[in-house]
Scaffold this motif. Structure first.
Motif: not given
Length: 428
Positions: A90-93, A111-114
Motif C-alpha cells: 500500500p502506498g507504492h513506496a 506510504v511510509l512502511p513501503g
C-alpha cells in the motif's frame, strides 16, 4: 546621505520572545532523536542484509562475492524485490523518486512502511543511490502525522522543518549542514522574524539528530588524505579546473536524466522497469567493478586509502560508471538519493586528476571535484561546499573551495536540475 538613510531604516523584524522559542525546544529534541534512530535503524538493517546477500550467501554457494555472475543475480533480484514493494505494498513506496529532492513532500502514513522497505532493499542490494531522500521523506511524514496529533495547534510546517533538519543532521553527523540548508531555503522565502529565531528549533532538532548518530553509529566523512599545505598559484589553478570539470561531468547526467527516465517510464510497470534497471546496473558493475556498487560512502574510503592504487584511466572509468549507475538507478524507480553516489563520482574524478597531473594534490583534487559534481547534481551550494570540505578536513582547502565554486556555479546555474516534474520535464 546613504549613511543617514541606513541609520533611519533599522531592521524592523520582530524578535520572538524567549518563552516562544523555549516551547519549541522539547518537540525539536524529540524529533531529532527519533529521526536519527530511524536513520540508524534502517542503515543497520540494510548493512546486515547486505552482509548476508553479498558475503554469507555467495560463500555458501561457492560463488565469487563480486563475480559478474553474482553481481548480475543480486542487482536483478533487487530490482524484482523493490518492484514487488512498489507494485503491491500500500502506498507504492511513495512518488516517483525522480520527482523528489531533499525538500520532501508530506506523505500519508500508509506510504511510509513501503518506502522504508524499498529503501532498505535498495541499500542492501547494490544500486548506486544513498538513503537521504527517502529517509527525509519518511521522517517528515511521521513527524507531521504524529506532531499534529500531539500538538494540534502548532503550525504544520514546523514539524516538516524539524524532521528535515534532524535527518540532515543525522545523515552528516553534524547540525552545520542542516543550518546551511535551512538558511539557503529561507533566503528564497518570505519569512517573518529574525533569521536565528527561525533557525532555533530546526537547529536544535539537527543537533539532537547529529549527536544521536555520533554517539550510536560514530560516523566519519574524513578520508584521511594527506593534508594540503600552504596553497600556491598552481593549487588555485587546479581548484578552478577540477571543480569546473566536475560540474561539467555532473551536468552530463543532468541532461541525460529526462531521456533515461523516459525510456524506463515507457515500460509502464515497476516489475518491468526495476528489474530492467537492475540488469543495466549489472552491466555497468561488470565494467566499473564492485567499488561502483552501493551508495558509495564506504567505497570512497577504499579509494582514498590508496590514491596511487589505480591508473588515471581506472579512476576515470569508475567515475563515469558510477555516474551512469546513479543515473539509471534514479531513473528506473529505485528509492534513494543522489548525494552520496555523487561524492563517489567526485572522489574518483579528483583522484583521476591527481593521477594525470601528480602536482594536483589528492586532497585538493577530491574536494574540488566533489564540489563541482554536487553543484551540478543537487544545485545546493552550501551542501556542496560543506560536503567537499569535511571530506578532507583541511582548513587551507576551504578558501580554494569558495573560489572554485564561482566558475562551477556559473556553469550550472540556470541549467536543468536532476529532478523532474511529474510529466517528466526537468525542474529549472
Amino acid at each position: 546621505m546613504a549613511q543617514d538613510s541606513a541609520q533611519q531604516a533599522p531592521s524592523t523584524a520582530p524578535a520572538a520572545p524567549a518563552r516562544v522559542l523555549l516551547r519549541s525546544l522539547l518537540p525539536a529534541l524529540v524529533v531529532g532523536v527519533t529521526a536519527s534512530l530511524i536513520f540508524i535503524g534502517v542503515s543497520a538493517a540494510a548493512e546486515q542484509l547486505q552482509h548476508v546477500l553479498w558475503t554469507d550467501l555467495p560463500d555458501a554457494l561457492g560463488v565469487g562475492r563480486y563475480s559478474v555472475l553474482w553481481m548480475s543475480v543480486m542487482l536483478v533480484a533487487t530490482g524484482v524485490a523493490v518492484g514487488l514493494v512498489v507494485w503491491r505494498i500500500p502506498g507504492h513506496a511513495g512518488p516517483d523518486p525522480a520527482t523528489t529532492g531533499l525538500d520532501a513532500p508530506v506523505l500519508p502514513p500508509v506510504v511510509l512502511p513501503g518506502l522504508l522497505l524499498a529503501t532498505a532493499l535498495m541499500l542492501a542490494g547494490g544500486p548506486s543511490l544513498g538513503p537521504e531522500n527517502p529517509i527525509i521523506a519518511v521522517n517528515v511524514g511521521l513527524a507531521v502525522w504524529l506532531g499534529t496529533r500531539v500538538l494540534p495547534h502548532a503550525p504544520t510546517g514546523l514539524w516538516g522543518a524539524l524532521a528535515e533538519a534532524a535527518t540532515i543532521g543525522a545523515l552528516f553527523g553534524t547540525p552545520v549542514a542542516a543550518a546551511l540548508v535551512i538558511s539557503e531555503a529561507l533566503a528564497g522565502r518570505q519569512v517573518q522574524g529574525l533569521l536565528w529565531d527561525n533557525l532555533f528549533a530546526p537547529l536544535a532538532a539537527a543537533a539532537a539528530g547529529a549527536i544521536t548518530t555520533t554517539l550510536v553509529a560514530h560516523p566519519s566523512f574524513d578520508l584521511h588524505l594527506p593534508p594540503l599545505g600552504r596553497p600556491d598559484w598552481a593549487d588555485l589553478l587546479a581548484a578552478l579546473v577540477v571543480a569546473s570539470a566536475g560540474a561539467l561531468l555532473g551536468l552530463c547526467a543532468v541532461y541525460l536524466f529526462p531521456y533515461v527516465h523516459g525510456a524506463f517510464r515507457r515500460l509502464r510497470h515497476p516489475m518491468l522497469a526495476l528489474p530492467a534497471g537492475g540488469a543495466v546496473l549489472a552491466l555497468l558493475a561488470a565494467v566499473g567493478g564492485h567499488l561502483t556498487l552501493f551508495k558509495g560512502l564506504d567505497q570512497i574510503g577504499e579509494l582514498a586509502r590508496d590514491p596511487e592504487g589505480w591508473s588515471a584511466g581506472g579512476f576515470a572509468t569508475m567515475a563515469v560508471v558510477k555516474l551512469a549507475a546513479m543515473l539509471v538507478a534514479a531513473s528506473c524507480g529505485f528509492r534513494g538519493g543522489r548525494i552520496f553516489p555523487s561524492v563517489f563520482v567526485g572522489t574518483a574524478l579528483g583522484l583521476c586528476a591527481h593521477a594525470l597531473v601528480p602536482a594536483v594534490h589528492p586532497a585538493l583534487g577530491v574536494a574540488t571535484a566533489v564540489l563541482g559534481v554536487l553543484l551540478a547534481v543537487t544545485r545546493q551550494g552550501w551542501v556542496s561546499l560543506f560536503t567537499a570540505a569535511v571530506l578532507v578536513s583541511s582548513p587551507t582547502v576551504l578558501a580554494l573551495l569558495c573560489i572554485a565554486s564561482l566558475p562551477a556555479w556559473l556553469l550550472v546555474t540556470g541549467r536543468p536540475q536532476m529532478q523532474l516534474r511529474p510529466d517528466g520535464t526537468p525542474v529549472r
